[in-house]
Design a protein around this motif. Structure first.
Motif, PDB file in Angstrom:
ATOM      1  N   ASP A 137       0.820  -1.288   0.065  1.00  0.00           N
ATOM      2  CA  ASP A 137      -0.070  -0.002  -0.065  1.00  0.00           C
ATOM      3  C   ASP A 137       0.916   1.348  -0.103  1.00  0.00           C
ATOM      4  O   ASP A 137       0.387   2.326   0.650  1.00  0.00           O
ATOM      5  N   GLY A 138       2.155   1.303  -0.747  1.00  0.00           N
ATOM      6  CA  GLY A 138       2.868   2.263  -0.855  1.00  0.00           C
ATOM      7  C   GLY A 138       3.871   2.413   0.443  1.00  0.00           C
ATOM      8  O   GLY A 138       4.637   3.655   0.245  1.00  0.00           O
ATOM      9  N   ARG A 139       3.534   1.586   1.279  1.00  0.00           N
ATOM     10  CA  ARG A 139       4.550   2.036   2.545  1.00  0.00           C
ATOM     11  C   ARG A 139       5.519   0.890   2.815  1.00  0.00           C
ATOM     12  O   ARG A 139       5.248  -0.276   2.386  1.00  0.00           O
ATOM     13  N   THR A 140       6.761   1.403   3.394  1.00  0.00           N
ATOM     14  CA  THR A 140       7.716   0.330   3.716  1.00  0.00           C
ATOM     15  C   THR A 140       7.378  -0.581   5.070  1.00  0.00           C
ATOM     16  O   THR A 140       6.744   0.118   5.735  1.00  0.00           O
ATOM     17  N   VAL A 141       7.737  -1.441   5.346  1.00  0.00           N
ATOM     18  CA  VAL A 141       7.535  -2.037   6.475  1.00  0.00           C
ATOM     19  C   VAL A 141       8.320  -1.242   7.705  1.00  0.00           C
ATOM     20  O   VAL A 141       7.711  -1.616   8.868  1.00  0.00           O
ATOM     21  N   GLN A 142       9.174  -0.727   7.459  1.00  0.00           N
ATOM     22  CA  GLN A 142       9.809   0.066   8.763  1.00  0.00           C
ATOM     23  C   GLN A 142       9.002   1.109   8.853  1.00  0.00           C
ATOM     24  O   GLN A 142       8.593   1.616   9.993  1.00  0.00           O
ATOM     25  N   GLU A 143       8.086   1.806   8.034  1.00  0.00           N
ATOM     26  CA  GLU A 143       7.379   2.785   8.235  1.00  0.00           C
ATOM     27  C   GLU A 143       6.001   2.250   9.023  1.00  0.00           C
ATOM     28  O   GLU A 143       5.700   3.121  10.016  1.00  0.00           O
ATOM     29  N   VAL A 144       5.504   1.105   8.858  1.00  0.00           N
ATOM     30  CA  VAL A 144       4.722   0.691   9.634  1.00  0.00           C
ATOM     31  C   VAL A 144       4.937  -0.086  11.249  1.00  0.00           C
ATOM     32  O   VAL A 144       4.372   0.230  11.942  1.00  0.00           O
TER      33      VAL A 144
END
Length: 261
Positions: A137-144
């Motif tokens: 969904d346009g996001r990296t795992v680290q962002e989440v």
């Protein structure tokens, strides 16, 4: 004691330890439940069963790197990585939804020394790997999920370490996060044969297959659900002794390749 195999149930050459290390806590459920920066690697094998390992998100320029064990990626019977692997951070009873909950692995980075055509005892010191993940969904795992700090050798002796993973062999089912804890003991030539020299030893730890690649964390912070990753789970004796592989200086280039740095 005899460390006979990586915890993913792969046959390897024996590596002897001269004597037992100070006792560590036996594996038990992680008291806070799942950890956002620690997760499970899942793939479908040729026989239709699921392959399972553990891993942890590490702080990287691209926000998309997981550290795990090299034998989770390549081994003598499967020298090439699986076609489709997913990493599910904070995994908890999600076997039926791992594709929806996880991030796809887009790159596999193992050290040159992990040459699965050679005897396992010769390559065990190189049992670490970095995986590059795609976005969801346009996001990296680290962002989440956040990330753990990555440390390279030398690993200080005597610090407290928590070893986390998803053991999947009885008495465990691979569905919940378990851990052992104790002091870091860096194996010397007086304590172990060559394949395990420099590895980190915990005794009294009964983590089983499925916990391979799981993080050895120091300085864990419950607020950020992260710590400093000093090694990944590599091999076990089958009678309560496990060894983690730290990251040598040579691993910096491998990490850079995985992280786009």
């Amino acid at each position: 004691m005899r460390l006979t195999r990586p915890l993913a149930a792969l046959t390897v050459a024996a590596a002897l330890l001269a004597f037992a290390a100070p006792p560590a806590s036996a594996a038990r459920p992680w008291r806070e439940g799942p950890v956002a920066t620690v997760g499970k690697l899942i793939w479908e094998t040729a026989g239709g069963r699921l392959g399972l390992c553990s891993g942890a998100v590490v702080d990287a320029p691209n926000g998309s790197v997981v550290a795990t064990a090299a034998h989770c990626v390549r081994n003598a019977t499967s020298p090439e990585p699986p076609d489709e692997v997913w990493f599910v951070p904070g995994y908890h009873h999600g076997r039926d939804s791992y594709r929806e909950d996880g991030w796809p692995v887009t790159g596999f980075h193992t050290p040159a020394g992990w040459d699965v055509a050679r005897e396992t005892a010769q390559i065990l010191p190189h049992d670490y790997a970095f995986l590059t993940l795609g976005r969801r969904d346009g996001r990296t795992v680290q962002e989440v999920s956040g990330a753990n700090r990555l440390a390279f050798e030398p690993v200080p002796e005597g610090g407290r370490v928590a070893v986390l993973g998803y053991p999947a062999v009885s008495p465990y089912d691979g569905e919940t996060l378990h851990y052992c804890a104790g002091e870091t003991n860096v194996l010397s030539a007086d304590e172990a044969e060559a394949p395990n020299v420099g590895g980190l030893l915990l005794s009294g730890c009964d983590l089983t297959a499925g916990s391979s690649g799981g993080p050895w964390l120091t300085g864990y912070d419950p607020a950020s659900e992260s710590g400093t990753l000093v090694a990944v789970m590599s091999v076990g004796s089958g009678d309560g002794h496990v060894v983690g592989r730290p990251f040598p200086e040579a691993a910096r280039a491998l990490f850079a390749a995985a992280s786009g740095g």
